[in-house]
Each structure stands twice: as structure tokens, then as C-alpha cells.
Design a protein around this motif. Structure first.
Motif, PDB file in Angstrom:
ATOM      1  N   SER A 224       0.830  -1.211   0.000  1.00 65.77           N
ATOM      2  CA  SER A 224       0.000   0.000   0.000  1.00 65.77           C
ATOM      3  C   SER A 224       0.863   1.260   0.000  1.00 65.77           C
ATOM      4  O   SER A 224       0.506   2.263  -0.626  1.00 65.77           O
ATOM      5  CB  SER A 224      -0.946   0.009   1.206  1.00 65.77           C
ATOM      6  OG  SER A 224      -0.226   0.024   2.419  1.00 65.77           O
TER       7      SER A 224
ATOM      8  N   ALA B 234       0.905   4.167  -2.804  1.00 66.43           N
ATOM      9  CA  ALA B 234       0.776   5.604  -2.516  1.00 66.43           C
ATOM     10  C   ALA B 234       1.897   6.397  -3.181  1.00 66.43           C
ATOM     11  O   ALA B 234       1.666   7.481  -3.732  1.00 66.43           O
ATOM     12  CB  ALA B 234       0.788   5.834  -1.006  1.00 66.43           C
TER      13      ALA B 234
ATOM     14  N   THR C 176       1.188   6.556  -6.862  1.00 63.85           N
ATOM     15  CA  THR C 176       0.101   7.514  -7.103  1.00 63.85           C
ATOM     16  C   THR C 176       0.640   8.937  -7.038  1.00 63.85           C
ATOM     17  O   THR C 176       0.298   9.794  -7.871  1.00 63.85           O
ATOM     18  CB  THR C 176      -1.023   7.326  -6.077  1.00 63.85           C
ATOM     19  OG1 THR C 176      -1.523   5.983  -6.157  1.00 63.85           O
ATOM     20  CG2 THR C 176      -2.162   8.296  -6.322  1.00 63.85           C
TER      21      THR C 176
ATOM     22  N   VAL D  22      -2.765   3.206  -8.045  1.00 62.89           N
ATOM     23  CA  VAL D  22      -4.145   3.080  -7.570  1.00 62.89           C
ATOM     24  C   VAL D  22      -4.506   1.611  -7.359  1.00 62.89           C
ATOM     25  O   VAL D  22      -5.124   1.246  -6.353  1.00 62.89           O
ATOM     26  CB  VAL D  22      -5.117   3.739  -8.567  1.00 62.89           C
ATOM     27  CG1 VAL D  22      -6.564   3.480  -8.170  1.00 62.89           C
ATOM     28  CG2 VAL D  22      -4.865   5.244  -8.639  1.00 62.89           C
TER      29      VAL D  22
ATOM     30  N   SER E  54      -2.846   0.297  -4.174  1.00 63.82           N
ATOM     31  CA  SER E  54      -3.493   0.821  -2.971  1.00 63.82           C
ATOM     32  C   SER E  54      -4.836   0.142  -2.723  1.00 63.82           C
ATOM     33  O   SER E  54      -5.137  -0.301  -1.606  1.00 63.82           O
ATOM     34  CB  SER E  54      -3.682   2.332  -3.089  1.00 63.82           C
ATOM     35  OG  SER E  54      -2.453   3.005  -3.164  1.00 63.82           O
TER      36      SER E  54
ATOM     37  N   SER F 210      -3.448   1.842   5.420  1.00 59.78           N
ATOM     38  CA  SER F 210      -3.324   1.761   3.962  1.00 59.78           C
ATOM     39  C   SER F 210      -4.113   2.869   3.280  1.00 59.78           C
ATOM     40  O   SER F 210      -3.632   3.497   2.327  1.00 59.78           O
ATOM     41  CB  SER F 210      -3.808   0.387   3.474  1.00 59.78           C
ATOM     42  OG  SER F 210      -2.974  -0.649   3.955  1.00 59.78           O
TER      43      SER F 210
ATOM     44  N   MET G  26      -2.807   6.076   0.882  1.00 59.11           N
ATOM     45  CA  MET G  26      -3.358   6.455  -0.417  1.00 59.11           C
ATOM     46  C   MET G  26      -3.764   7.927  -0.433  1.00 59.11           C
ATOM     47  O   MET G  26      -3.422   8.672  -1.370  1.00 59.11           O
ATOM     48  CB  MET G  26      -4.562   5.578  -0.762  1.00 59.11           C
ATOM     49  CG  MET G  26      -5.143   5.845  -2.139  1.00 59.11           C
ATOM     50  SD  MET G  26      -6.518   4.738  -2.543  1.00 59.11           S
ATOM     51  CE  MET G  26      -6.896   5.266  -4.223  1.00 59.11           C
TER      52      MET G  26
END
Length: 287
Positions: free
Chosen positions: A134, A138, A141, A206, A209, A252, A256
Motif C-alpha cells: 500500500s 501511494a 500515485t 491506484v 493501494s 493503507s 493512499m
């Protein structure tokens, strides 16, 4: 407890007047207000960032639909295996960083994976699978808001993948999954000065996550899988697997959201400015 009194003294040795103190307080208050205003402005999305947020929302909806539709769900299978590779890499790198040794990594085509380790601190290595994937999601992302950042992120991912191949060199599914992901990232470098790379990195971020959160909820909260990382963690350190599942899923989700907010604050360039920057950072273009 007695209150603390701070006395300001001027250069001449005399205490300041009330007017001076009032002016200083007003200046400090103004500076604080300006900082808050700047912070809010930093998180106010530009046109390009609004497009990126729209793409993230489309990815979330698309992944959610593909996840549950029969037959069509197989479209996500390669990316699920990639996220599982991130999960196992989280275990492995944390084991090494805490003094342990990684024996092997293997992926299961039924969407599972195993990392065999010796030593290390299990208080860190056990949650590092879910939380590591996760966190990687992130960071990807975050990088997906900018082309140059996506280039840098793809290089870092490549190094992580080399380690994963080394640890999983006896498992052909691991090798194939990693090589396919590397091929996708390398290919995107040559499309429109790597503009396509940004959208792929964003999608993987994405996906990683969402998959981490869903995997935690599905295994630990809804289905209560007995052989999960959280069940082992609960046996060793107390609590229940569901409890740790809730905690890890919240963390998590926090990762994100943090990645998105950091992207909004850090990358204010327009799409054209990003393309110009990308031309000067390891320039590549075939199409």
C-alpha cells in the motif's frame, strides 16, 4: 503548574512597549494566516491536477467493476500478480533491513504468494507485506501526478524488480510477472516523451493501494483467513487478526490519501510544462 512568561528585550536593554508587542503579535498572526492560506492554495488543484484526479476516480470505478464481473475480471489478473509481487517484496526488503535473510519468493497463479525468510524482526516483517504494497501504491500515485516523477519512480521500481527476480529466481511466474511489468514500463518511456508512463504508473499505484485495502478486508475482516500475516501477528503480539486488519486497512487508506495530497502539493506544472521537463530528463521518443 505556574504559567511561563516570555519577556522580550530590545537591543537597548529596555522592555518593549505595549505597542511594540502588539505589532509583533499582529505580524506573527499575519505570518500564520499567510502560511495557512499558502497551504490551502497548495492543495487547490490546477486544471492538469483536476484531470489527474478524474483519471484516478475513473481508475477506481473501473477497477471496482472489473474486480467483480465474471470473465472480465481476468483483465486485472496480471496487475493483481504485480501487486502480490509488491506484497512479497515488502516482506523481503523489511526482512533484510532488520537483519534477516530472504531464502526465496514465489507467486501463486491463484493470486497468492510466499516469502521464505530466516531471521529479521517479525514485528516489522509480518505487516510489511500489506503495508509495504500500500505504501508503494501511494508513492506511485504521488509520482503519477508528474511525468518526470513517473520516470524516476519507474527506475526505482526496476531496481526493486531486479531484487524480486533475484529472490524469486526459481519461480517462473514471479520472473514472468516482473519481466512483463518491466517491459510495459520501458515501452511507455518511448511514447510521447514518457507521457504514457505517467498514466501507467498512476494506474499501478491506484491498483496497488486498492488491492491492499481490499485484500486486508477480504482476508482479515470478512473471511477471517487463519493463515494470514495478521493471524500470525496476533498470535505473537496479541489482539485478533480482524483487529489488526482494521488497523492496517486504515493505515493503507491513509497512505493512499497522503499520496494524493502530496501530489497535489508538489506538482503544479501544466501538462505542457511537464512535457518540456520530460524532454530534458533522459529524453526518449519514438511515437
Amino acid at each position: 503548574m505556574a504559567p511561563t512568561i516570555i519577556t522580550t528585550t530590545l537591543a537597548g536593554g529596555k522592555p518593549p512597549s505595549l505597542l511594540t508587542v502588539a505589532r509583533a503579535a499582529a505580524t506573527a498572526a499575519g505570518s500564520t494566516a499567510t502560511a495557512v492560506a499558502l497551504s490551502r492554495r497548495d492543495l487547490n488543484p490546477t486544471h492538469t491536477q483536476k484531470v489527474t484526479l478524474g483519471i484516478i476516480a475513473a481508475y477506481v470505478v473501473g477497477i471496482a467493476l472489473l474486480w467483480n464481473l465474471p470473465y472480465v475480471r481476468w483483465v486485472l489478473w496480471p496487475f493483481k500478480m504485480l501487486v502480490i509481487a509488491f506484497h512479497e517484496f515488502g516482506h523481503a526488503i523489511t526482512c533484510v533491513l532488520t537483519g534477516g535473510r530472504v531464502l526465496s519468493i514465489s507467486l501463486d497463479p491463484r493470486e497468492g504468494g510466499v516469502t521464505r525468510m530466516e531471521g529479521g524482526r517479525q514485528a516489522f516483517t509480518l505487516p510489511a507485506g500489506y503495508l509495504g504494497s500500500s505504501l508503494i501504491g501511494a508513492l506511485l500515485t504521488f509520482a503519477g501526478f508528474n511525468i518526470v516523477a513517473s520516470k524516476i519512480a519507474s527506475i526505482v521500481i526496476g531496481v526493486c524488480f531486479l531484487l524480486t527476480i533475484w529472490w524469486g529466481r526459481r519461480d517462473w511466474l514471479t520472473i514472468g510477472t516482473v519481466l512483463a511489468a518491466v517491459g510495459l514500463l520501458v515501452g511507455c518511456w518511448f511514447i510521447a516523451h514518457a507521457e504514457a508512463l505517467r498514466y501507467v504508473v498512476l494506474f499501478i499505484g491506484v491498483m496497488s493501494s486498492l488491492y491492499s485495502v481490499w485484500d486486508i478486508c477480504d482476508d482479515l475482516i470478512l473471511r477471517k483467513v487463519n493463515s494470514s500475516d495478521a493471524s500470525v501477528f496476533a498470535k505473537r503480539y496479541g489482539g485478533s487478526s480482524q483487529c489488526w486488519g482494521v488497523i492496517w486497512s486504515i493505515i493503507s487508506l491513509g497512505f493512499m490519501v497522503g499520496g494524493i495530497l502530496a501530489g497535489l502539493a508538489a506538482f503544479k506544472q501544466s501538462a505542457s510544462e511537464q512535457r518540456e521537463d520530460s524532454k530534458n530528463f533522459i529524453p526518449t521518443k519514438l511515437f
